[in-house]
Motif scaffolding. Structure first.
Motif: not given
Length: 352
Positions: A262-286
């Motif tokens: 999901t983080k990759l789908a939202q444009g993250a390139r580093d998927l570590h929990s300390g360096r990227s997070q899921v955007d739940f607002d964007l997920l809700a919009d999708w």
């Protein structure tokens, strides 16, 4: 936000630096300077660290010394490992031999050709310079055979990339600066790069980068890929894909859990929990469901939305992957849950 460490992290020394220090100590014995308690070496960037000599022995025409690797605060599997160097006369020049626990290269694509011990170029250069400098200072001939051994190396190598890279029988003697920088991403990304290099040299048409062991098992089973086609991508999707973009392969699959993909789908390139997070607002919009704004995890969101979410995430992740790859590289995405259940899978055109 990731928590900063309470103190400055302590750096350590590579296996190549330790082998060089052990070589220096062994040469001191062989060439009559006695058994040292400590030795100092010069690293490629000019640093001058000191190493404690923990083993020292010699016989007729040979000497051997040992250094225990200190990786500092880095979680290195070789931390605390004994590195030995035995020196004796060679038939000409500096010759490297892999002793017990040092692997042998069996596949092309690595910095060292097949048939050679897995002692990388910079450690070889450091040890050669040590031999030449000491020979000049002590009036000796720099014709030395260096046998590097790591008694625990074969067992430790099973915890590294070496078996996949075709390095058999033990560890590699590594290092480009001689320094291990704590929790650096560089070593992991460098290993991914070497995995791509080996895959290209082997002529593989299909490789896979996965976020963890479970997704790796699933993807490997789906496509029947050999071990050396499996790139231990971890969190470094961007690092892997950027390297493949510059060094293309015919096809790459990306596999991972619903959260990281999901983080990759939202444009993250580093998927570590300390360096990227899921955007739940964007997920809700999708997905058009406001309940997702209150979710804490992607898995929780999936439990609400089911396959619709998994399919959307897979498709959008594929779009992000393709943005990073040239047109000639085919790609697909596999999404699983924590137990390894297949949630969604794309093919060349879209979600299957």
């Amino acid at each position: 936000m990731s928590r900063k460490p309470d103190r400055e992290l302590r750096r350590g020394w590579t296996t190549g630096a330790c082998a060089t220090a052990a070589t220096r100590a062994a040469l001191m014995m062989l060439w009559g300077e006695g058994k040292p308690e400590k030795v100092r070496i010069t690293l490629p960037r000019g640093e001058r660290p000191e190493f404690e000599v923990v083993e020292a022995r010699q016989g007729e025409g040979w000497a051997e010394a040992g250094i225990v690797k200190d990786a500092g605060d880095d979680p290195d599997v070789t931390h605390g490992t004994l590195i030995l160097s035995r020196v004796e006369a060679s038939g000409g020049g500096v010759v490297f031999v892999g002793g017990r626990g040092v692997g042998q290269v069996t596949k092309p694509g690595l910095p060292i050709p097949p048939g050679e011990p897995a002692i990388n170029p910079v450690p070889r250069q450091m040890m050669t310079q040590t031999v030449e400098e000491m020979a000049t200072r002590l009036g000796q001939t720099p014709d030395i055979q260096i046998t590097v051994s790591v008694p625990a190396g074969e067992e430790l190598a099973a915890k590294t990339w070496n078996p996949r890279l075709g390095i058999k029988g033990g560890l590699s003697i590594l290092g480009t600066t001689g320094i291990v920088r704590p929790f650096s991403c560089a070593a992991w990304i460098a290993s991914i790069h070497r995995g791509v290099d080996v895959a290209r040299a082997e002529g593989l048409a299909h490789v896979a980068g996965c976020t963890g062991a479970t997704s790796e098992r699933v993807v490997q089973g789906l496509y029947g890929l050999p071990d050396h086609a499996m790139l231990d991508m971890g969190d470094f999707a961007g690092g892997m894909l950027k390297y493949i973009a510059k060094h293309p392969l015919p096809r790459v699959s990306i596999g991972g859990g619903i959260g990281k993909i999901t983080k990759l789908a939202q444009g993250a390139r580093d998927l570590h929990s300390g360096r990227s997070q899921v955007d739940f607002d964007l997920l809700a919009d999708w997905l058009g469901d406001a309940r997702l704004r209150e979710c804490n995890t992607a898995l929780q969101a999936y439990e609400i939305m089911g396959k619709d979410m998994a399919d959307m995430v897979a498709q959008k992740a594929l779009f992000e992957v393709r943005k990073m790859l040239p047109d000639g590289v085919e790609s697909d995405v596999v999404v699983i849950d924590r137990a390894g259940k297949l949630l969604a899978r794309t093919d060349g055109e879209g979600v299957q």
